[in-house]
Design a protein around this motif. Structure first.
Motif, PDB file in Angstrom:
ATOM      1  N   ASP B 124       0.825  -1.212   0.000  1.00  0.00           N
ATOM      2  CA  ASP B 124       0.000   0.000   0.000  1.00  0.00           C
ATOM      3  C   ASP B 124       0.855   1.257   0.000  1.00  0.00           C
ATOM      4  N   ARG B 125       1.936   1.231   0.750  1.00  0.00           N
ATOM      5  CA  ARG B 125       2.823   2.403   0.784  1.00  0.00           C
ATOM      6  C   ARG B 125       3.527   2.570  -0.564  1.00  0.00           C
ATOM      7  N   ILE B 127       2.271   1.768  -3.438  1.00  0.00           N
ATOM      8  CA  ILE B 127       1.290   2.362  -4.359  1.00  0.00           C
ATOM      9  C   ILE B 127       1.352   3.879  -4.241  1.00  0.00           C
ATOM     10  N   ASP B 128       1.346   4.352  -3.000  1.00  0.00           N
ATOM     11  CA  ASP B 128       1.402   5.803  -2.759  1.00  0.00           C
ATOM     12  C   ASP B 128       2.664   6.415  -3.358  1.00  0.00           C
ATOM     13  N   MET B 131       2.975   5.880  -7.359  1.00  0.00           N
ATOM     14  CA  MET B 131       2.050   6.689  -8.152  1.00  0.00           C
ATOM     15  C   MET B 131       2.377   8.170  -8.051  1.00  0.00           C
ATOM     16  N   PRO B 141      -5.338  -3.253  -6.613  1.00  0.00           N
ATOM     17  CA  PRO B 141      -4.887  -3.101  -5.227  1.00  0.00           C
ATOM     18  C   PRO B 141      -3.918  -4.226  -4.883  1.00  0.00           C
ATOM     19  N   THR B 327      -3.468  10.839 -10.399  1.00  0.00           N
ATOM     20  CA  THR B 327      -4.433  10.119  -9.588  1.00  0.00           C
ATOM     21  C   THR B 327      -5.310   9.321 -10.532  1.00  0.00           C
ATOM     22  N   THR B 328      -5.368   8.061 -10.301  1.00  0.00           N
ATOM     23  CA  THR B 328      -6.041   7.209 -11.272  1.00  0.00           C
ATOM     24  C   THR B 328      -7.124   6.369 -10.629  1.00  0.00           C
TER      25      THR B 328
END
Lengths: 478, 354
Positions: B124-125, B127-128, B131, B141, B327-328
């Motif tokens: 998750d981190r 992804i941040d 991106m 996800p 942002t997608t």
């Protein structure tokens, strides 16, 4: 050992008949149920059995000392010892790392560089629950509302497997007298018990796990990657998930205790139907709110003093209630939001009481619906901080919800299944009690084989609809 | 109702429930840790499944699962691919390595992240962080399957699963995290080897190599970033078990230069001597909790450290030219994965990262 597992089903199918066979031999039954409960508790980590045993021994000694002393100062000293021992153990296992890291950072800001090595112990499951139960026991003995019981009875009370891990928080005065009752094996409230167990199973396995896996966990992990609608629905979904998860667990706990011949207090009563926050706390985690009221809020002075003292007492109770849930400032903020809104409700009530001629508008269905809606929004606002791992995470959720730039985007995670699960979780709270009674009565008229068939098919539905494996209960970590 | 009747109801419920859920029961039994408990569980579950299947009772669950679009839930497939890379070759030179492809906001790298429970927070981190470069687009996800790995394909068959998922998602980069559940007896193809034996290491290396080759030879030829196991509070387990598994990951990655990258998490989560630490200072000196209370998983702050390390290794493999923050929001497939189709994109100009 989790309730919705095959291991537990086998465990319970052994414990149930043996428990009833031994019920008339009180001492043997106590030994058996203590052994079964320690096996259940030790299944997570056998080392924690020593903590449970230690808590039992220390609290029993404290209770006996309080009871045997006639000197008020000695009694108070023993009570202090008991409370310090209980809170000390809780603090060490649950809050040590939190306190030390916060203190280290505070010292660093003051220019006092300290760098302690922080090694925290693993959090024993259910410690918050059995610690609160033990504290209620010694406080009740101190208040002379209750006399200490025998060691083995107390050990049963503290370790009884249906409630040891996640409550409900059963008071000694509610449980211990049941140990001395004659339990008639011909009269088991099985219809209600099976109904509660399967209702709890459905809420946990189907609703809570589904919402968690398919929306809540994904959105809260990265709120900034999702549209405003997805984030908003995820917040509502979390409100339903935590209700279904925790009330599902307590439904199962109450049902299992009933099959063993014991009554536990109700823990949830349609909390999202509440029309005020006071009403909400009379319906949500009822055993905790009663505990906090009787052992914290009222001793602080409750609503007996000046108005500002009432608000202070409410805030202290809810801030500490928030911290009880976990070692994080986000839980404190969650408690703070509840405390603030409850204080506001008190202030409004006090103002109305002063203006006796103030005419209340008629209480229509629409007004009640609006009140319920408004309270649900407040509760959901607080849930954001409860669910978020950090303040940044909570801020991301809030800013995304209120950011108009992301309202037009799609919401692929908001599926029909998600909306149906949210709706089911909400509507379950509005089912009339007499409809439930009729369903239970119809079920009780079936033969044992008929009941088994119905429940077997219920197992098919919950097992097929639930995700593979069983996610731990949210309240296990509290 | 009398207690005796309650016991009858309980037994009938369990019998009917077991017959109706026989396929799920068999899979649960097979998923138990190898040993007596699993033997007993399968000794009960197998005949129940046989009877249920012979009497067509299990078809009810099958139909129900298929209505829910989850027919594969009860499948058990224990076959595992073998490596196709020939280890005895000349040492690769930069000229034999695949080219370092460039990705931009207009031509985004497609990133897939998955693994066991240790993949969740760092994923998750990541992804941040990824991106935020603007040059990376997500294909879904974090695809987490807790308590899985390569040791027990009947619990979850990663090669079988990844072949299907990655063929559909066509990622350029795959970030995979598992291994912490693999220090146990192997089952499936060539199974039976107990952890700690040289045969175990040989077979586990075969499985790891086979998976690496399978992934990197998929149609989109993704680069694989295999994330190593960090130190855990159980020091003997880390030193005695996880270092063995990490060294297999590392060795197999080295056999596939330019295709597979091993991401060592020990320097970012461990103490300077490679030990376990639960709290650690940030760059600004603030002490934060980087590991969760269980002594295994990571907090957001710990996840940030692992994600930063993965991203730095990804930059060795790719040229990520970022000129924008993107942002997608993408279409979501029924199986829980996002596709890369029709993103809604909001772009703002930021500093370039390389």
């Amino acid at each position: 050992m989790l309730f919705p597992t095959i291991s537990f089903a086998i465990f319970f199918m052994v414990v149930l008949p043996v428990s009833w066979l031994l019920m008339q031999r009180r001492f043997h039954w106590q030994l058996f149920i203590i052994a079964a409960s320690y096996f259940f508790y030790g299944y997570y980590d056998w080392r924690f059995c020593f903590l449970l045993l230690g808590s039992t021994v220390v609290n029993q000694i404290v209770a006996l000392q309080i009871h045997s002393s006639q000197n008020e100062r000695t009694r108070r000293a023993w009570l202090t010892v008991g409370i310090v021992a209980n809170l000390g153990a809780l603090s060490y296992f649950k809050y040590y790392g939190f306190f030390v890291s916060n203190a280290t950072n505070l010292f660093a800001r003051l220019g006092l560089g300290v760098s302690p090595t922080i090694v925290t112990a693993a959090l024993p499951i259910g410690i918050s629950f059995f610690t609160f139960q033990a504290m209620s026991y010694i406080i009740d003995v101190y208040r002379r509302t209750f006399e200490p019981t025998g060691f083995f009875e107390f050990a049963v009370y503290l370790s009884f497997f249906p409630h040891v891990v996640s409550g409900p928080i059963v008071r000694a005065a509610e449980f211990l007298p049941q140990l001395r009752e004659r339990h008639d094996p011909r009269k088991v409230d099985s219809s209600r018990a099976f109904f509660l167990i399967f209702m709890g199973l459905f809420k946990k396995v189907v609703i809570a796990n589904f919402l968690g896996a398919n929306l809540v966990d994904i959105v809260f992990a990265n709120p900034r990657q999702h549209s405003s609608l997805e984030v908003l629905v995820a917040v509502y979904a979390y409100a339903i998930q935590i209700y279904a998860d925790f009330s599902g667990y307590t439904d199962m706990a109450i049902g299992l205790a009933l099959l063993l011949g014991f009554r536990f207090p109700q823990n949830f009563d349609g909390p999202y139907t509440a029309e005020s926050l006071q009403d909400f706390w009379r319906r949500w985690h009822m055993t905790l709110s009663r505990w906090l009221r009787d052992y914290l809020y009222i001793p602080l002075g409750g609503g007996r003093g000046k108005e500002w003292q009432t608000y202070r007492n409410i805030m202290i109770t809810f801030l500490l209630g928030g911290l009880w849930h976990g070692a994080s400032w986000t839980f404190v903020v969650w408690g703070g939001i509840h405390g603030l809104f409850l204080s506001y409700e008190h202030w409004r009530q006090a103002r109305r009481a002063r203006h006796v001629h103030h005419l209340e508008p008629p209480d229509t269905g629409l007004r009640r619906a609006l009140r319920r809606f408004a309270i649900f929004q407040v509760v959901c606002l607080a849930w954001i901080f409860f669910r978020a791992d950090t303040f940044k995470n909570a801020a991301d959720v809030l800013t995304r919800i209120f950011d108009p730039a992301h309202w037009g985007q799609g919401a692929p995670l908001v599926t029909g299944g998600v909306l149906l699960a949210i709706l089911a979780g909400l509507l379950e709270q509005y089912i009339p009690k007499d409809a439930l009674a009729r369903a239970m009565s119809a079920f009780s008229r079936l033969t044992p084989v008929g009941q088994g068939l119905v429940l077997g098919f219920a197992l098919l539905i919950t097992n097929s609809m639930g995700p593979r494996g069983v996610a731990p209960f949210i309240y296990f970590r509290f | 109702m009398a207690a005796g009747h309650v016991i009858v109801v309980g037994l009938v419920t369990l019998l009917v429930g077991a017959m109706l859920n026989a396929a799920g029961l068999r899979k649960t039994a097979l998923s138990q840790p190898v040993g007596l408990r699993r033997d007993i569980a399968t000794a009960f579950a197998d005949p129940i499944y046989d009877v249920s299947h012979a009497l067509y009772i299990d078809r009810l669950r099958q139909g129900f699962k298929s209505l829910l679009g989850r027919s594969s839930d009860d499948q058990v497939d224990t076959s595992l691919p073998s490596p196709t890379t020939v280890p005895a070759g000349p040492t690769p030179t930069p000229t034999t390595l695949p080219p370092r492809e460039t990705f931009t906001a207009a031509h985004q790298l497609r990133l897939w992240i998955g693994g066991d429970s240790l993949s969740e927070v760092p994923g998750d981190r990541l992804i941040d962080q990824a991106m935020a470069t603007g040059a990376v687009g997500l294909v879904g996800p974090v695809d987490t399957h807790i308590s899985t790995g390569l040791a027990r394909p009947e619990v979850f068959n990663w090669p079988f699963y990844l072949e299907a998922v990655l063929t559909a998602d066509m990622p350029n980069a795959v970030v995979l995290t598992f291994g912490a559940n693999d220090d146990q007896t192997l089952t499936g193809d060539n199974g039976g080897e107990t952890f700690g034996s040289p045969q175990w290491e040989t077979e586990y290396s075969r499985r790891v190599g086979g998976l690496f080759d399978e992934i990197t030879s998929l149609p989109s030829h993704p680069r694989l970033f295999m994330v190593g196991i960090p130190p855990v509070s159980n020091a003997p387990r880390f030193e005695g078990h996880y270092t063995v598994i990490n060294s297999i990951f590392s060795a197999q990655a080295q056999l596939r230069p330019g295709r597979v990258y091993y991401v060592d998490t020990v320097p970012v989560l461990g103490t300077p001597s490679g030990g376990y630490q639960e709290f650690a200072p940030q760059l600004d000196g603030t002490v934060v909790q980087i590991r969760t209370d269980d002594g295994i998983h990571v907090t957001d702050a710990g996840g940030d450290r692992v994600a930063a390390k993965i991203l730095s290794v990804m930059r060795e493999a790719f040229n990520l030219q970022s000129t924008a923050t993107t942002t997608t929001t993408k279409a979501h497939q029924a199986k829980g994965h996002r596709t890369a189709g029709s993103p809604t994109t909001t772009t703002t100009t930021t500093t370039a990262h390389h």
